[in-house]
Design a protein around this motif. Sequence first.
Motif, PDB file in Angstrom:
ATOM      1  N   ASN A  30       0.819  -1.209   0.000  1.00 34.66           N
ATOM      2  CA  ASN A  30       0.000   0.000   0.000  1.00 34.66           C
ATOM      3  C   ASN A  30       0.861   1.271   0.000  1.00 34.66           C
ATOM      4  O   ASN A  30       0.510   2.257  -0.611  1.00 34.66           O
ATOM      5  N   TYR A  31       1.977   1.221   0.714  1.00 37.61           N
ATOM      6  CA  TYR A  31       2.771   2.425   0.894  1.00 37.61           C
ATOM      7  C   TYR A  31       3.854   2.519  -0.165  1.00 37.61           C
ATOM      8  O   TYR A  31       4.554   1.551  -0.445  1.00 37.61           O
ATOM      9  N   SER A  49       2.762   7.912  -0.543  1.00 36.02           N
ATOM     10  CA  SER A  49       1.379   7.528  -0.764  1.00 36.02           C
ATOM     11  C   SER A  49       1.036   6.358   0.146  1.00 36.02           C
ATOM     12  O   SER A  49       1.825   5.419   0.266  1.00 36.02           O
ATOM     13  N   GLY A  53      -4.797   6.536  -4.994  1.00 41.42           N
ATOM     14  CA  GLY A  53      -5.619   7.736  -4.905  1.00 41.42           C
ATOM     15  C   GLY A  53      -5.248   8.686  -3.801  1.00 41.42           C
ATOM     16  O   GLY A  53      -5.832   9.774  -3.677  1.00 41.42           O
ATOM     17  N   ILE A  54      -4.254   8.314  -2.975  1.00 42.36           N
ATOM     18  CA  ILE A  54      -3.873   9.136  -1.816  1.00 42.36           C
ATOM     19  C   ILE A  54      -2.374   9.445  -1.892  1.00 42.36           C
ATOM     20  O   ILE A  54      -1.556   8.533  -1.938  1.00 42.36           O
ATOM     21  N   THR A  55      -2.055  10.737  -1.910  1.00 41.42           N
ATOM     22  CA  THR A  55      -0.650  11.135  -1.887  1.00 41.42           C
ATOM     23  C   THR A  55      -0.469  12.270  -0.879  1.00 41.42           C
ATOM     24  O   THR A  55      -1.436  12.981  -0.552  1.00 41.42           O
ATOM     25  N   ASP A  56       0.758  12.438  -0.417  1.00 39.06           N
ATOM     26  CA  ASP A  56       1.032  13.508   0.536  1.00 39.06           C
ATOM     27  C   ASP A  56       2.469  13.966   0.385  1.00 39.06           C
ATOM     28  O   ASP A  56       3.332  13.210  -0.086  1.00 39.06           O
ATOM     29  N   SER A  67       1.350  11.036  -8.656  1.00 39.78           N
ATOM     30  CA  SER A  67      -0.003  10.515  -8.748  1.00 39.78           C
ATOM     31  C   SER A  67       0.047   9.041  -8.366  1.00 39.78           C
ATOM     32  O   SER A  67       1.092   8.397  -8.465  1.00 39.78           O
ATOM     33  N   ARG A  68      -1.080   8.505  -7.932  1.00 38.16           N
ATOM     34  CA  ARG A  68      -1.137   7.083  -7.557  1.00 38.16           C
ATOM     35  C   ARG A  68      -2.503   6.554  -7.986  1.00 38.16           C
ATOM     36  O   ARG A  68      -3.436   6.463  -7.210  1.00 38.16           O
TER      37      ARG A  68
END
Lengths: 111, 112
Positions: A30-31, A49, A53-56, A67-68
């Motif tokens: 996931n990471y 990430s 759909g989640i990035t930081d 992007s993910r």
Amino acid sequence: NAGVTQTPKFRILKIGQSMTLQCTQDMNHNYMYWYRQDPGMGLKLIYYSVGAGITDKGEVPNGYNVSRSTTEDFPLRLELAAPSQTSVYFCASGGSGYEQYFGPGTRLTVT
Amino acid sequence: GESVGLHLPTLSVQEGDNSIINCAYSNSASDYFIWYKQESGKGPQFIIDIRSNMDKRQGQRVTVLLNKTVKHLSLQIAATQPGDSAVYFCAEIRFGNEKLTFGTGTRLTIIP
């Protein structure tokens, strides 16, 4: 399993050009993370990430975008390349534990 | 800010001898520490880890010691071999953070 793969291995960019560094992992992690490593230095986190759909942002996100869209892929985009972005870029992935698995790196030179 | 640092940037050890690489950390809230090995031209590779509630952990030829009182971490490599020549990084993480903080690294050179 191939683990974490990165392309290209080497790239030379002119100032102001753009490019995408590709990263793919086949461990269903996931990471995912992007680091840069300047000569003689440690790794600095650019973006990460925690899932599709989640990035930081990490420690040094300026000048980069990510992007993910899938679990496997986590591309890093450089817009308007600058000499300060000359570095070695490592992608890493991690599962439920805290160990991170690193790719072989992309050596980028901006001139 | 919080950081993980190393005492010595370079270390040379005779082949067959033991080596000790040190790391200081400043965040007492760190929960977990990892040692990575990075060979020339390659990405970092996991060596060994230790949780903050442990003092010592052993692997194959490697031992990590954690002294929380003085916020010090060390990696001991026994009977060093030429293949141990690399840069060694310590890293720390706080549970729930998912982000490692890396130290600068120590370059270990094994002298034949």
